[in-house]
Motif scaffolding. Structure first.
Motif, PDB file in Angstrom:
ATOM      1  N   GLU A 153       3.602  -9.638   5.719  1.00 18.29           N
ATOM      2  CA  GLU A 153       4.440  -8.948   6.706  1.00 18.29           C
ATOM      3  C   GLU A 153       3.653  -7.924   7.505  1.00 18.29           C
ATOM      4  N   GLN A 154       2.651  -7.312   6.878  1.00 21.77           N
ATOM      5  CA  GLN A 154       1.848  -6.273   7.529  1.00 21.77           C
ATOM      6  C   GLN A 154       0.639  -6.824   8.276  1.00 21.77           C
ATOM      7  N   LYS A 190       3.865 -11.224  -0.130  1.00 24.16           N
ATOM      8  CA  LYS A 190       4.853 -10.905   0.902  1.00 24.16           C
ATOM      9  C   LYS A 190       4.481  -9.666   1.716  1.00 24.16           C
ATOM     10  N   GLY A 191       4.147  -8.565   1.030  1.00 25.78           N
ATOM     11  CA  GLY A 191       3.838  -7.330   1.747  1.00 25.78           C
ATOM     12  C   GLY A 191       2.665  -7.476   2.705  1.00 25.78           C
ATOM     13  N   GLU A 207       7.791 -11.313  -4.565  1.00 28.46           N
ATOM     14  CA  GLU A 207       6.767 -11.122  -3.539  1.00 28.46           C
ATOM     15  C   GLU A 207       5.829 -12.332  -3.574  1.00 28.46           C
ATOM     16  N   ARG A 239       6.659 -14.202  12.623  1.00 29.06           N
ATOM     17  CA  ARG A 239       7.114 -12.925  13.174  1.00 29.06           C
ATOM     18  C   ARG A 239       5.951 -12.131  13.769  1.00 29.06           C
ATOM     19  N   ASN A 240       4.845 -12.093  13.057  1.00 32.58           N
ATOM     20  CA  ASN A 240       3.707 -11.319  13.541  1.00 32.58           C
ATOM     21  C   ASN A 240       3.103 -11.936  14.795  1.00 32.58           C
ATOM     22  N   SER A 264       7.226 -17.401   7.425  1.00 30.94           N
ATOM     23  CA  SER A 264       8.116 -16.617   8.281  1.00 30.94           C
ATOM     24  C   SER A 264       7.460 -15.306   8.704  1.00 30.94           C
ATOM     25  N   ALA A 265       6.717 -14.673   7.787  1.00 30.17           N
ATOM     26  CA  ALA A 265       6.014 -13.439   8.138  1.00 30.17           C
ATOM     27  C   ALA A 265       4.951 -13.711   9.198  1.00 30.17           C
TER      28      ALA A 265
END
Length: 294
Positions: free
Chosen positions: A139-140, A135-136, A241, A27-28, A23-24
Motif C-alpha cells: 500500500e505504501q 500488505k503495508g 497482511e 491504486r498506487n 489491488s494495492a
C-alpha cells in the motif's frame, strides 16, 4: 522486430489479479498518473478500485489489450496458466509489451511460463519479478522487487517499479528473481515461526511479552519484521497482511525447488503450518502460526 511500448507515452498498464497485493499496486499506479486497467475474477475485489479511478475490465484479454506493461499478481501457477494461457489472454498482448510476472509461483513454473510465452508470443518480453513485502509495504509503495529477465525490459519497467517499490534488484536471466524470492521467504518464515515459538516458551516461564520485546529490541537479535509480528501476536491481531496459507505455499515451493536434499527446518515448518491451516488459520495472518502452538 516489435517496437517497444512505453507507459510514459500514455500506453496503459494492466494489473491481472486484485487481491491484497494487486489491488494495492493498481491504486498506487493510478494515483501516480498511469492509465491503469485491472481484471479479477471477483467483482467485489475490483469495485473499490473503480472508485479510485482504475479502469475495471470484464475480461483479462480486454485488460491487456494495447497495454505497454502487464503485471500478473495471481495466487498460484495453475491460476496463472488458466487466466493467461488457457483463456487466450497472452494472444491479446500487444507486440513489444512487457509481462511482469510478480506473483510467487516458484522456479519451475516461472521457467515454464517464460518458455511457453516465448514459443507463442516471442515479441512479448517476459520479466520474472516477485516481490518481498506484504500488505503495508504494498500500500505504501515500499516493496522490494526481485527482477530478472531481458535487459531491454528494464527501461520500460523503471517508472512502474519506482511507484511500486522502494528498491528494485536486477538479478540476471528470468528465473533468478523467483529463486531469490523462495530463499528470502524461507528466511522470513523461519524468523516468524521463531517468534511464535519463543513467545510460547516465554508464556511457559511466565515472561511477559513486553519484557521479551524489551530484551530483544535495539540489540543484535532485533529484526523489524520479527518485532512487528511479535507485537501483532501479543495483541491477538491476526488480520491478514500476509495470509498463513500463502506463506505455507511459499515454503512448499522452496521445498519443491530444493530437489532431493530438502532443508530439514523447512520440512518441519511445512508440517507445522499445514497443521495450522488444517485447523482453520490459513486465511489469517502469518502471525497466526502462534495459534498452532496453543
Amino acid at each position: 522486430m516489435a517496437v517497444p511500448m512505453s507507459v510514459e507515452a500514455g500506453a496503459p498498464v494492466a494489473v491481472i489479479g486484485a487481491g491484497i497485493m494487486g489491488s494495492a499496486m493498481a491504486r498506487n499506479l493510478v494515483a501516480a498518473g498511469f492509465t491503469t486497467r485491472v481484471w479479477d475474477r471477483s467483482a467485489s475485489a475490483t469495485a473499490p478500485l473503480a472508485d479510485a479511478g482504475v479502469v475495471v475490465e470484464a475480461t483479462a484479454r480486454e485488460a491487456v489489450a494495447d497495454a505497454a506493461v502487464v503485471i500478473t499478481m495471481l495466487s498460484t501457477a495453475d491460476v496463472l496458466d488458466a487466466v493467461m494461457f488457457d483463456s487466450g489472454t497472452v494472444d491479446a498482448f500487444a507486440d513489444g509489451a512487457v509481462w511482469a510476472q510478480m506473483g510467487t509461483i516458484g522456479v519451475p513454473a516461472t521457467l515454464r511460463t517464460r518458455d511457453r510465452l516465448a514459443a507463442t508470443r516471442p515479441a512479448v518480453r517476459f520479466v520474472d519479478a516477485p516481490v518481498s513485502g506484504s500488505k503495508g509495504p504494498a500500500e505504501q509503495g515500499q516493496l522490494l522487487i526481485l527482477a530478472s529477465g531481458p535487459h531491454a525490459a528494464a527501461k520500460p519497467l523503471r517508472p512502474i517499479f519506482d511507484v511500486l517499490g522502494r528498491r528494485t534488484v536486477w538479478l540476471g536471466e528470468a528465473g533468478r528473481g523467483s529463486q531469490m524470492k523462495v530463499v528470502v521467504n524461507a528466511y522470513m518464515s523461519i524468523l516468524i515461526e521463531g517468534v511464535a515459538e519463543t513467545m510460547a516458551l516465554a508464556d511457559r516461564f511466565d515472561i511477559g511479552h513486553e519484557e521479551l520485546a524489551d530484551a530483544i529490541e535495539g540489540g543484535p537479535l532485533d529484526a523489524p519484521i520479527a518485532d512487528a509480528k511479535l507485537h501483532k501476536m501479543d495483541r491477538g491481531d491476526f488480520a491478514p497482511e500476509f495470509p498463513l496459507e500463502w506463506a505455507l505455499k511459499d515454503i512448499d515451493l522452496a521445498i519443491d525447488s530444493a530437489g532431493d536434499d530438502v532443508p530439514p527446518l523447512l520440512a518441519a515448518l511445512s508440517r507445522q503450518w499445514h497443521t495450522a491451516v488444517a485447523a482453520g488459520h490459513g486465511r489469517e495472518d502469518i502471525s497466526a502460526a502462534l495459534l498452532a502452538l496453543r
